[in-house]
Design an enzyme around this catalytic site. Sequence first.
Site, short mmCIF file in Angstrom:
data_model
loop_
_atom_site.label_atom_id
_atom_site.label_comp_id
_atom_site.label_asym_id
_atom_site.label_seq_id
_atom_site.Cartn_x
_atom_site.Cartn_y
_atom_site.Cartn_z
N GLU A 177 0.82 -1.22 0.00
CA GLU A 177 0.00 0.00 0.00
C GLU A 177 0.85 1.26 0.00
O GLU A 177 0.34 2.36 -0.17
CB GLU A 177 -0.99 -0.02 1.16
CG GLU A 177 -0.41 -0.16 2.56
CD GLU A 177 -0.16 -1.62 2.98
OE1 GLU A 177 0.44 -2.39 2.21
OE2 GLU A 177 -0.56 -1.97 4.12
N SER A 227 8.53 -8.91 5.18
CA SER A 227 9.34 -9.09 6.39
C SER A 227 9.11 -10.49 6.97
O SER A 227 8.08 -11.12 6.72
CB SER A 227 8.96 -8.02 7.41
OG SER A 227 7.58 -8.10 7.68
N CYS A 282 16.45 -6.38 -0.11
CA CYS A 282 16.61 -7.59 0.71
C CYS A 282 17.96 -8.23 0.47
O CYS A 282 18.36 -9.12 1.20
CB CYS A 282 15.52 -8.58 0.40
SG CYS A 282 15.58 -9.11 -1.30
N GLU A 382 17.29 -6.47 11.29
CA GLU A 382 17.24 -6.01 9.90
C GLU A 382 16.83 -4.55 9.95
O GLU A 382 15.72 -4.22 10.38
CB GLU A 382 16.22 -6.80 9.07
CG GLU A 382 16.19 -6.29 7.64
CD GLU A 382 15.13 -6.95 6.76
OE1 GLU A 382 14.02 -7.24 7.24
OE2 GLU A 382 15.40 -7.15 5.57
P1 NAD Z 1 5.93 -6.08 5.03
O1 NAD Z 1 6.10 -7.43 5.58
O2 NAD Z 1 5.57 -4.96 5.94
O3 NAD Z 1 4.79 -6.08 3.90
C1 NAD Z 1 4.79 -7.02 2.83
C2 NAD Z 1 3.35 -7.23 2.38
O4 NAD Z 1 2.60 -7.79 3.46
C3 NAD Z 1 2.64 -5.96 1.95
O5 NAD Z 1 1.86 -6.23 0.81
C4 NAD Z 1 1.77 -5.62 3.16
O6 NAD Z 1 0.57 -4.97 2.79
C5 NAD Z 1 1.45 -6.98 3.75
N1 NAD Z 1 1.29 -6.95 5.21
C6 NAD Z 1 1.92 -6.12 6.08
N2 NAD Z 1 1.52 -6.39 7.34
C7 NAD Z 1 0.63 -7.42 7.27
C8 NAD Z 1 -0.13 -8.15 8.23
N3 NAD Z 1 -0.04 -7.88 9.53
N4 NAD Z 1 -0.93 -9.13 7.80
C9 NAD Z 1 -1.02 -9.41 6.50
N5 NAD Z 1 -0.33 -8.75 5.53
C10 NAD Z 1 0.48 -7.76 5.90
O7 NAD Z 1 7.28 -5.73 4.24
P2 NAD Z 1 7.71 -4.36 3.58
O8 NAD Z 1 8.08 -3.39 4.65
O9 NAD Z 1 6.73 -3.93 2.54
O10 NAD Z 1 9.02 -4.82 2.79
C11 NAD Z 1 10.29 -4.89 3.39
C12 NAD Z 1 10.60 -6.29 3.85
O11 NAD Z 1 10.53 -7.20 2.76
C13 NAD Z 1 12.00 -6.43 4.40
O12 NAD Z 1 11.96 -7.25 5.55
C14 NAD Z 1 12.76 -7.13 3.28
O13 NAD Z 1 13.89 -7.87 3.67
C15 NAD Z 1 11.70 -8.00 2.73
N6 NAD Z 1 12.02 -8.42 1.38
C16 NAD Z 1 12.47 -9.70 1.21
C17 NAD Z 1 12.80 -10.13 -0.05
C18 NAD Z 1 13.31 -11.53 -0.28
O14 NAD Z 1 13.49 -11.89 -1.40
N7 NAD Z 1 13.54 -12.33 0.74
C19 NAD Z 1 12.67 -9.26 -1.15
C20 NAD Z 1 12.21 -7.98 -0.94
C21 NAD Z 1 11.88 -7.57 0.34
#
Ligand code: NAD
Length: 497
Positions: A177, A227, A282, A382
Amino acid sequence: MTKTISHWVGNKEFSGTGSGTAPVTNPATGAVTGQVALATVEDARVVIDAAAAAFPAWRDTSLAKRTQVLFRFRELLNERKGELAEIITAEHGKVVSDALGEVSRGQEVVEFACGIPHLLKGGFTENASTKVDVYSIRQPLGPVAVISPFNFPAMVPMWFFPIAIACGNTVVLKPSEKDPSASLWIAALWAEAGLPPGVFNVLQGDKTAVDELLTNPTIKSVSFVGSTPIAQYVYTTATTAGKRVQALGGAKNHAVILPDADLDLAADAMVNAGFGSAGERCMAISACVAVGPIADDLVAKITDRARTIKTGDGTKDSDMGPLVTQAHRDKVASYIDAGEADGAKIVVDGRTVTPNGGADGFWLGPTLIDHVTPDMSVYTDEIFGPVLSVVRVDTYDQALELINTNPYGNGTAIFTNDGGAARRFQNEVQVGMVGINVPIPVPMAYYSFGGWKNSLFGDAHAHGTDGVNFYTRQKAITQRWLDPSHGGIELGFPQNQ
Ligand code: NAD
């Protein structure tokens, strides 16, 4: 004037039934530029049902026709990726050249998926038994969900949907979002490329939308990136609901610099991998492990380079943009405060940066912290920002132990001129993606992307042959055709003869 960013279904925008929205900001100015719709459960069901309705015809669409659409999508993307890069910069903040790089890496997966007829070929065994043949086929799963993070609003969804669509599935993408507009641009491009309505859909929203995707029985698989705590939640919830799940989580990536390394090459790599995209990758390197007597020289070289980085608006002459939100900027800055309080040495301090951008932007400059120890939060957590910690150790074994005892296992790199040491590292390190004198070893589309330990929940990595396997189910067929030479009743267990 702010825009409304809605869902996409049936090859057109869908505003949904709910009134909930969330603000979208330009991180370089702090201005609210849009309001993204937050789906209700009813909205989610409209989108999921559309994906289900489109599935039977798409799964039966010939491979020739499917690949024509993929090739057309690839051509349009290649011609117009500059537009997508600008959209990414306006909501994420990364510099335009970096946004273009992200789109190009995603495009590689589209190109891989253009070869889908070859990838879907099954096996055939003639005369497995007398006049009995056995063969295998791969079939799509149905409507599948992709849930993506903010940091790669184009590339991460593209790790998944080109292959899912090429295999004959229909897709519901739930973008972050924080930067949701890229997904709508991509959806419109699919429509222009001739993808039938309902095959690629976008559901905007938060936990409500995600939870419906994780539990609705119509959705057959979930590909999640975000995450670690949410990845774990997604994996548990969706597997309990009987779905196939790949959930990629967070990271804490180490680079090991051995005493024989080319320190200029290593310092360049640390700056690129530590501060590129403001560390919101990431695969960013956040822990630089200096082995032996080189630490002072290495820190000096990284310092010189870090001080030349221009932090500013991604549409201007900048090397590094702002962080994605004010809240995230403040959280990252609080880790620098904590490192300082814990006794680490702040060598380059991003908190005092003078950016080339708006006064209300979410600025934090490159930060280099030396003498970090493994008990400090700046090391354990992280951070996901432009903060590079230097940890000093005496031996290769100590460096390896740091990495192997870390709960994450996404990416790592070693810098050395010793092939034997590099080979040993490749063999011993418990991490999914390894670079040898390469700082951000993101695999090509025809290999698979994924970490170990808390960086990935599930068995399948993203794209490559893992992607094709994830988005298809296998059937093995045993066939015999009527032949005057056989017949009669035989109640025994079938045996090969
Ligand atoms: P995030 O976990 O906050 O959000 C990811 C997705 O989950 C979003 O679409 C969000 O709307 C949804 N989400 C968030 N909270 C939620 C909840 N409580 N219940 C259900 N859905 C929920 O991550 P972010 O801040 O958008 O992205 C950064 C993170 O992503 C970092 O930890 C990074 O390391 C990770 N990442 C990992 C990779 C990989 O390949 N391993 C790649 C890119 C990013």
